[in-house]
Design an enzyme around this catalytic site. Structure first.
Site, PDB file in Angstrom:
ATOM      1  CB  CYS A  49      -0.948   0.040   1.135  1.00  0.00           C
ATOM      2  SG  CYS A  49      -1.847   1.530   1.628  1.00  0.00           S
ATOM      3  CB  THR A 119      -8.005   1.903   4.688  1.00  0.00           C
ATOM      4  OG1 THR A 119      -8.416   2.944   5.969  1.00  0.00           O
ATOM      5  CG2 THR A 119      -9.301   1.856   3.930  1.00  0.00           C
ATOM      6  CB  VAL A 120      -3.192  -0.450   6.025  1.00  0.00           C
ATOM      7  CG1 VAL A 120      -3.303  -1.452   6.674  1.00  0.00           C
ATOM      8  CG2 VAL A 120      -2.833  -0.698   4.563  1.00  0.00           C
ATOM      9  CE1 TYR A 183      -5.157   1.700  -5.496  1.00  0.00           C
ATOM     10  CE2 TYR A 183      -3.555   3.238  -5.416  1.00  0.00           C
ATOM     11  CZ  TYR A 183      -4.006   2.186  -5.011  1.00  0.00           C
ATOM     12  OH  TYR A 183      -2.824   1.371  -4.490  1.00  0.00           O
TER      13      TYR A 183
END
Length: 328
Positions: A49, A119-120, A183
Site C-alpha cells: 500500500c 484501510t491501512v 487508482y
C-alpha cells in the site's frame, strides 16, 4: 461489480472517488486528542500500500521504530466475502500484539457501525484496542511535528516550517493527480473516466519531469515529506500500475529525471529497504479485487521488470552539489 471498492466509491460516470477517512483524531493534550506516548500505539501497514508505505518510511527516517510498533498484513486479500486484510504472515495468522486475525476486527471494535473498507495505515491504541487514526494524508505530518520529542538525534527535517504551505499545496496535487490518479485509471468503470484520469496523470508526470531537471528533489537540495509521498507511487509504477492499472503511456524508466530521482530515493535508507517488489507484484497482479479473470485463473505472476536497475548510478547529487540528502 467486483470488490474493487464499495459501490459508493464509483460515481454515475464511472469515476473512482476514494472513501474518506473515518478516524482522524489529532495529537495533543486536550480532551479528545491523542496523547503522544511511547509504546502506546501500533501502526498497521501492508507492504503493497502506497499510503501505508509512506508512514513507514517517515517512521524509519525519524527513528520512531522504538516507540511505535509495527504490524504487517499480508499482500493478498483474504478469501472472505468482504474487502479485508489479514495477518497470515504472523504465526497462527494472528497479530502478536493485537490478537486479531482480520483488520476489520479492530475497526468494528472501534465502531460497531463501521461499514467501509478497513484501510491501512491504521494507528491503533494498544491500551484501548481501537483504531485512533487512519488519516493517511496527515499521519506523516503528525509524525514529523507532534512526535518530535521522540525523534532520533539529528533526525531529518522533512517538513520545514518555512516550506509547509508549499509542501502542502504540492502534496494535494500529487495526491489527487498521481497517488490517487493511478487508482482513478485502474478503478475507472467507463472509458471516459479512464481517459480523463490517464491524461491528468501523465500531464502531471510531465510537469514533474521538467521540475526535476533543475532540482535534485521536489524542493531543492533536500528530501521533504512531499518526496516521500511521490516516491511510493513512482516505485510501484513500472512493476504494477503500468500494466495492472493501464497507465501505459510511459514507464518511469522512460522519464530521465523522474527515473534518476526515483533511484536516488530508493538508494536512501528508509526507502528502498522498506520496498518489497515481490509483495507489490503479488497484490496488484493476482489479488482478487484487481487482477483480470485470466490472470487469476492461471495464477501467473509477471516475471519482470528487472528491479536490480534500481541500484544503478543516478548522479543526481551533481544537480545540488551536495552529498547529504536531508536538512537536519
Amino acid at each position: 461489480m467486483d470488490k474493487v471498492a464499495n459501490p459508493v466509491e464509483i460515481d454515475q460516470k464511472g469515476k473512482f472517488n476514494r472513501q474518506t477517512n473515518r478516524f482522524t483524531n489529532v495529537f495533543g493534550d486536550q480532551p479528545g486528542e491523542l496523547p503522544v506516548e511511547a509504546d502506546r500505539y501500533r501502526l498497521i501497514w501492508s507492504e503493497i500500500c502506497p499510503w501505508a508505505h509512506r508512514t513507514v518510511i517517515v517512521r524509519s527516517l525519524l527513528g520512531l521504530e522504538d516507540v511505535i510498533s509495527l504490524g504487517t498484513v499480508a499482500p493478498m486479500r483474504p478469501a472472505v466475502p468482504r474487502v479485508d486484510w489479514d495477518f497470515s504472515l504472523d504465526e497462527g495468522g494472528v497479530d502478536p500484539v493485537l490478537g486479531i486475525q482480520y483488520l476489520s476486527e479492530i475497526y468494528t471494535n472501534t465502531d460497531p457501525e463501521f461499514s467501509g473498507r478497513p484501510t491501512v495505515p491504521a494507528l491503533v491504541d494498544v491500551k484501548e484496542g481501537k483504531v485512533v487514526n487512519n488519516d493517511y494524508f496527515r499521519l506523516t505530518n503528525y509524525f514529523e511535528i507532534d512526535w518530535a520529542p521522540f525523534h532520533k538525534e539529528n533526525a531529518p527535517n522533512l517538513y520545514p516550517e518555512d516550506l509547509r504551505d508549499e509542501i502542502d499545496y504540492l502534496s494535494e496535487v500529487i495526491f489527487h493527480d498521481i497517488n490517487n490518479g493511478v487508482y482513478k485509471c485502474g478503478f475507472a468503470r467507463s472509458q471516459e473516466a479512464y481517459e480523463e484520469a490517464y491524461d491528468v496523470l501523465f500531464n502531471r508526470l510531465d510537469e514533474l519531469e521538467e521540475r526535476l531537471a533543475t532540482k535534485r528533489f521536489l524542493f531543492g537540495d533536500y528530501i521533504t515529506d512531499a518526496d516521500v509521498r511521490l516516491y511510493t507511487t513512482l516505485v510501484r509504477f513500472d512493476v504494477a500500475y503500468y500494466a495492472a492499472f493501464k497507465t501505459n503511456r510511459n514507464r518511469i524508466v522512460d522519464f530521465p529525471n523522474l527515473w534518476g530521482y526515483l533511484r536516488d530515493l530508493y538508494q536512501t535508507p528508509g526507502f528502498g529497504d522498506t520496498t518489497n517488489f515481490h509483495a507489490i507484484k503479488l497484490h496488484y497482479h493476482l489479488s482478487n479485487h484487481i487482477a483480470s479473470d485470466d490472470q487469476k485463473s492461471f495464477n501467473i505472476l509477471p516475471k519482470g521488470p528487472d528491479t536490480s536497475i534500481f541500484i544503478t548510478t543516478h548522479n543526481r547529487e551533481n544537480i545540488s552539489g551536495k552529498k547529504e540528502k536531508f536538512l537536519i
